[in-house]
Each structure stands twice: as C-alpha cells, then as structure tokens.
Design an enzyme around this catalytic site. Structure first.
Site, PDB file in Angstrom:
ATOM      1  CB  THR A   1     -66.868  44.690  -5.057  1.00 61.76           C
ATOM      2  OG1 THR A   1     -66.882  43.546  -4.206  1.00 61.76           O
ATOM      3  CG2 THR A   1     -65.912  45.696  -4.444  1.00 61.76           C
ATOM      4  CG  ASP A   2     -70.295  41.388  -2.279  1.00 62.56           C
ATOM      5  OD1 ASP A   2     -69.085  41.409  -2.602  1.00 62.56           O
ATOM      6  OD2 ASP A   2     -70.935  40.319  -2.141  1.00 62.56           O
ATOM      7  CD  GLU A   3     -64.193  41.221  -2.110  1.00 64.97           C
ATOM      8  OE1 GLU A   3     -63.168  41.528  -1.495  1.00 64.97           O
ATOM      9  OE2 GLU A   3     -64.212  40.414  -3.062  1.00 64.97           O
TER      10      GLU A   3
ATOM     11  CE1 TYR B   1     -61.141  44.967  -6.136  1.00 61.83           C
ATOM     12  CE2 TYR B   1     -62.222  43.601  -4.480  1.00 61.83           C
ATOM     13  CZ  TYR B   1     -62.236  44.219  -5.715  1.00 61.83           C
ATOM     14  OH  TYR B   1     -63.333  44.103  -6.534  1.00 61.83           O
TER      15      TYR B   1
ATOM     16  CE  LYS C   1     -64.267  48.257  -7.467  1.00 62.32           C
ATOM     17  NZ  LYS C   1     -64.151  48.617  -8.909  1.00 62.32           N
TER      18      LYS C   1
HETATM   19  N1  LIG Z   1     -64.910  39.407 -10.359  1.00 56.79           N
HETATM   20  C1  LIG Z   1     -65.853  39.596  -9.440  1.00 56.79           C
HETATM   21  O1  LIG Z   1     -66.369  38.642  -8.860  1.00 56.79           O
HETATM   22  C2  LIG Z   1     -66.300  41.003  -9.092  1.00 56.79           C
HETATM   23  C3  LIG Z   1     -67.351  41.166  -8.198  1.00 56.79           C
HETATM   24  C4  LIG Z   1     -67.813  42.462  -7.919  1.00 56.79           C
HETATM   25  C5  LIG Z   1     -67.220  43.546  -8.532  1.00 56.79           C
HETATM   26  N2  LIG Z   1     -66.178  43.369  -9.380  1.00 56.79           N
HETATM   27  C6  LIG Z   1     -65.598  44.561 -10.026  1.00 56.79           C
HETATM   28  O2  LIG Z   1     -65.828  44.419 -11.427  1.00 56.79           O
HETATM   29  C7  LIG Z   1     -64.768  45.028 -12.163  1.00 56.79           C
HETATM   30  C8  LIG Z   1     -64.186  44.022 -13.141  1.00 56.79           C
HETATM   31  O3  LIG Z   1     -63.706  42.895 -12.407  1.00 56.79           O
HETATM   32  P1  LIG Z   1     -63.027  41.669 -13.150  1.00 56.79           P
HETATM   33  O4  LIG Z   1     -63.167  40.498 -12.276  1.00 56.79           O
HETATM   34  O5  LIG Z   1     -63.526  41.620 -14.553  1.00 56.79           O
HETATM   35  O6  LIG Z   1     -61.506  42.154 -13.153  1.00 56.79           O
HETATM   36  P2  LIG Z   1     -60.267  41.653 -14.029  1.00 56.79           P
HETATM   37  O7  LIG Z   1     -59.083  41.738 -13.135  1.00 56.79           O
HETATM   38  O8  LIG Z   1     -60.580  40.350 -14.691  1.00 56.79           O
HETATM   39  O9  LIG Z   1     -60.145  42.744 -15.186  1.00 56.79           O
HETATM   40  C9  LIG Z   1     -59.703  44.041 -14.950  1.00 56.79           C
HETATM   41  C10 LIG Z   1     -59.381  44.683 -16.303  1.00 56.79           C
HETATM   42  O10 LIG Z   1     -59.005  46.036 -16.050  1.00 56.79           O
HETATM   43  C11 LIG Z   1     -57.832  46.333 -16.787  1.00 56.79           C
HETATM   44  N3  LIG Z   1     -57.087  47.382 -16.084  1.00 56.79           N
HETATM   45  C12 LIG Z   1     -56.446  47.272 -14.894  1.00 56.79           C
HETATM   46  N4  LIG Z   1     -55.876  48.442 -14.581  1.00 56.79           N
HETATM   47  C13 LIG Z   1     -56.180  49.319 -15.575  1.00 56.79           C
HETATM   48  C14 LIG Z   1     -55.902  50.701 -15.807  1.00 56.79           C
HETATM   49  N5  LIG Z   1     -55.153  51.409 -14.958  1.00 56.79           N
HETATM   50  N6  LIG Z   1     -56.389  51.274 -16.926  1.00 56.79           N
HETATM   51  C15 LIG Z   1     -57.137  50.557 -17.810  1.00 56.79           C
HETATM   52  N7  LIG Z   1     -57.408  49.257 -17.651  1.00 56.79           N
HETATM   53  C16 LIG Z   1     -56.958  48.647 -16.539  1.00 56.79           C
HETATM   54  C17 LIG Z   1     -57.070  45.023 -16.873  1.00 56.79           C
HETATM   55  O11 LIG Z   1     -56.149  45.010 -17.951  1.00 56.79           O
HETATM   56  C18 LIG Z   1     -58.208  44.025 -17.036  1.00 56.79           C
HETATM   57  O12 LIG Z   1     -58.538  43.865 -18.398  1.00 56.79           O
HETATM   58  C19 LIG Z   1     -63.767  45.514 -11.126  1.00 56.79           C
HETATM   59  O13 LIG Z   1     -63.981  46.892 -10.935  1.00 56.79           O
HETATM   60  C20 LIG Z   1     -64.107  44.740  -9.863  1.00 56.79           C
HETATM   61  O14 LIG Z   1     -63.802  45.489  -8.722  1.00 56.79           O
HETATM   62  C21 LIG Z   1     -65.702  42.120  -9.667  1.00 56.79           C
END
Ligand SMILES: NC(=O)c1ccc[n+]([C@@H]2O[C@H](COP(=O)([O-])OP(=O)(O)OC[C@H]3O[C@@H](n4cnc5c(N)ncnc54)[C@H](O)[C@@H]3O)[C@@H](O)[C@H]2O)c1
Length: 318
Positions: free
Chosen positions: A125-127, A153, A157
C-alpha cells in the site's frame, strides 16, 4: 499458469480472481483465505463452479498448512492479498495485524523457497510512505521514498515489504511489490469509507466524516489495480517495487459530497466526528515507473467508475 491467491475472499483479491480467470483461459487459481470477518465466501460464488478455481480455507500464518498446500498444488506464483486491512482496527488492536501481515507474509515466502516457487508478489500500500502535507500539491512519493508508516496497519505492511526485499537479497527469491493507492469498486467490506457512506446515505443516517474531512486520498478503480498486478506478475523485474495510483486526488469531504449528490442525500447529513489518531493528511504516489516499464495506465475514469460503484452498492449487492 497455476496461481496461489491469498485473501481472495476479500475486496481486491476477489476482483483479481474474477479478472484473471476472465483474461487468461490457461490460468488456474487456488485461493487460500482464512475467512476472517472481512472475507466473504459468497463473493466468490461466480467462480466456485469453474474447474480452474479451487477455494481452500486456511491461515497464511499457519506455516505447516501453507507448506502442505504449496507442496500439493505446486503453484507457479503466489500473489499475497491476505491481510488485516482496516486502519481503525489496527489502532484498537495491533496484534493480529503483526501476525497476519508480517508473519503470514514470511510463512508464504518460506514455503516458496522450500517448494522452488518461481514468483512471489506482495500486494502492499502507499500508506507505507506515511503522508504528505496538504499545502504542497506537487509532492509525490516515489518507490525509493523512505518508509514512514503512521498507523500500526501501515507499519505492518511496511515491515512485510522490508522482509520481501530482504528475501530477494538474501535468498534470491523472485519477488515483486506493488504499492497501491486507495481502491474503490464492488465487493468492498462495509466498514470502509465508500461503502459505509453509501449505506448511511441509503439508511437515512448521518454520514460520519473524520476531522474536517480535508484529508486527501488518490482513488484507483480496483480493476485498474488488478490489471497492474497481472502485468507486474508477468513482466515485472525481480526485486522491484511498483507504485500504482490513478493521480485522482479527492478530499474525503468532496468524495462524501459526491456520494450524497448521486443518492439525493442532503449534504446536511454529513457529520464531522473527532479525528482518527495519527490520521494521514494526503497520499500521492509517482507512478512513472510502472507506466514507463510496463506500459500500465489506469483505464477507468473516476466519475464514471464512482457512479457505477455507487449504483452497485445501492442495488443491494454490497
Ligand atoms: N483496499 C485498499 O484500498 C488497498 C489499497 C492498497 C493496498 N491494499 C492491500 O491489498 C490487500 C487486500 O486488501 P482488501 O482491501 O481486499 O482487504 P480485505 O480486508 O477486503 O480482505 C482481506 C482478505 O484477507 C483474508 N485474511 C485475513 N487474514 C488472513 C490470514 N491470516 N490468512 C488468510 N487469509 C486472511 C480475509 O478473510 C479477507 O478475505 C491487502 O494486503 C491490503 O493491504 C488495499
């Protein structure tokens, strides 16, 4: 190509699975997801009967289970979406963020090394860069900018990113990292800003916005993020980090006003609430590298993408 996609029952992972199966006829996907509160198996219903797809419930931090799965499935690549992803929850209880986001990433990479897996991609993430001031709009983070995470968080990351780079250097793991801006689109959990505001607007409730609402985020449609990861997986250089963003900056308050306009909700229902501790002011990334090296461009125009997203949630599918 066989892919192990972790966290595929979450927002971005599910969209990635749909896009990959649609785009690549020869792609087989095994999804590993713990189904925490954030994971929804129903989201994956459209692909459950696809012979190229298999769902496995499990924890990425369970080292033995991960290794057994990888020895059985022998994936060509692992794409790690699995994470605890909600900043507010990380402020209340950081422990599970450290376990899943850091130890889980290490468990996956160790299994890759043991199984000789050809590729590992970490979805970051950009965070991890922390924030930028509001009064210098020309500033952007590049891939070499220092890591200055503000929330537990983001720190978890950033820690995982450091581990990935260390595994590249120490063990020669063929790994890449993408650092994306905020995503929007279908299937996002109801606790996140956009689905939450839409739900409040539709329910006739106040729309709670942190602080003054001036905090700025760069919004990227989830399908553009998925396309970037697909490109990085196939053509990205080992050990490289790629920023992904649309350059589409909006303050939170403007975004919420837009949702109100679309849904005919009076702006007076927007309620400013006490700010989140350590709340980042502005995120913005320089995406020149992925554009130049891999030819990636965001395709979804923001106003159009947002209108479709709002309609999707308003249609009761959120
Ligand atoms: N949502 C955003 O805007 C955004 C932006 C940049 C990066 N990201 C990154 O993208 C990735 C996905 O984000 P998202 O928004 O889809 O998240 P989300 O919270 O919607 O989904 C996370 C998924 O991971 C699963 N999970 C959690 N812990 C687990 C574990 N220990 N073992 C297996 N599965 C597990 C959960 O059940 C869920 O299905 C993350 O790594 C996040 O840091 C998200």
């Amino acid at each position: 190509m066989v892919l192990l996609v972790t966290g595929g029952a979450g927002f971005i992972g599910a969209n990635f699975i749909f896009d990959m199966l649609r785009r690549h006829a020869d792609c087989r996907i095994v999804c590993l997801d713990k189904l925490t509160y954030a994971g929804r198996l129903e989201t994956l219903a459209p692909v459950m009967d696809d012979p190229r797809f298999r769902f496995v419930r499990g924890d990425i931090a369970d080292r033995e289970a991960v290794l057994r799965l990888m020895q059985r499935e022998r994936p060509d690549a692992v794409v790690n979406f699995a994470a605890e992803s909600h900043v507010d929850r990380s402020i209340e209880d950081p422990g599970v963020f450290l376990r899943t986001n850091i130890l889980g990433t290490a468990a996956l990479m160790d299994a890759c090394l043991r199984c000789g897996t050809a590729r590992f991609h970490q979805v970051s993430t950009d965070e991890v860069y922390g924030d930028l001031p509001l009064d210098q709009p020309g500033l952007r983070f590049g891939e070499q900018s220092p890591l200055r995470a503000s929330s537990p968080y983001a720190a978890s990351k950033a820690s995982a990113d450091l581990l990935v780079m260390a595994y590249v250097r120490t063990y020669g793991l063929n790994a890449t990292i993408s650092r994306s801006a905020n995503n929007y689109g279908p299937h996002q959990h109801g606790e996140k800003l956009i689905p939450r505001m839409i739900a409040c607007a539709l329910a006739g409730e106040p729309l709670p916005v942190y602080g003054t609402g001036e905090n700025v985020r760069d919004w990227l449609h989830v399908t553009d993020h998925c396309a970037a990861i697909d490109l990085i997986l196939r053509r990205g250089r080992a050990g490289e980090i790629y920023n992904v963003g649309a350059g589409c900056e909006r303050s939170n308050i403007d975004l919420v006003r837009m949702i109100c306009r679309e849904l005919g909700c009076p702006q007076e229902r927007i309620a400013l609430v006490p700010d989140r501790p350590g709340h980042d002011l502005r995120y913005a990334v320089d995406t020149d590298k992925i554009r130049r090296e891999l030819g990636w461009r965001p395709q979804v125009e923001f106003e159009q993408g947002m209108r479709e997203t709002i309609r999707w949630y308003a249609g009761g599918r959120g």
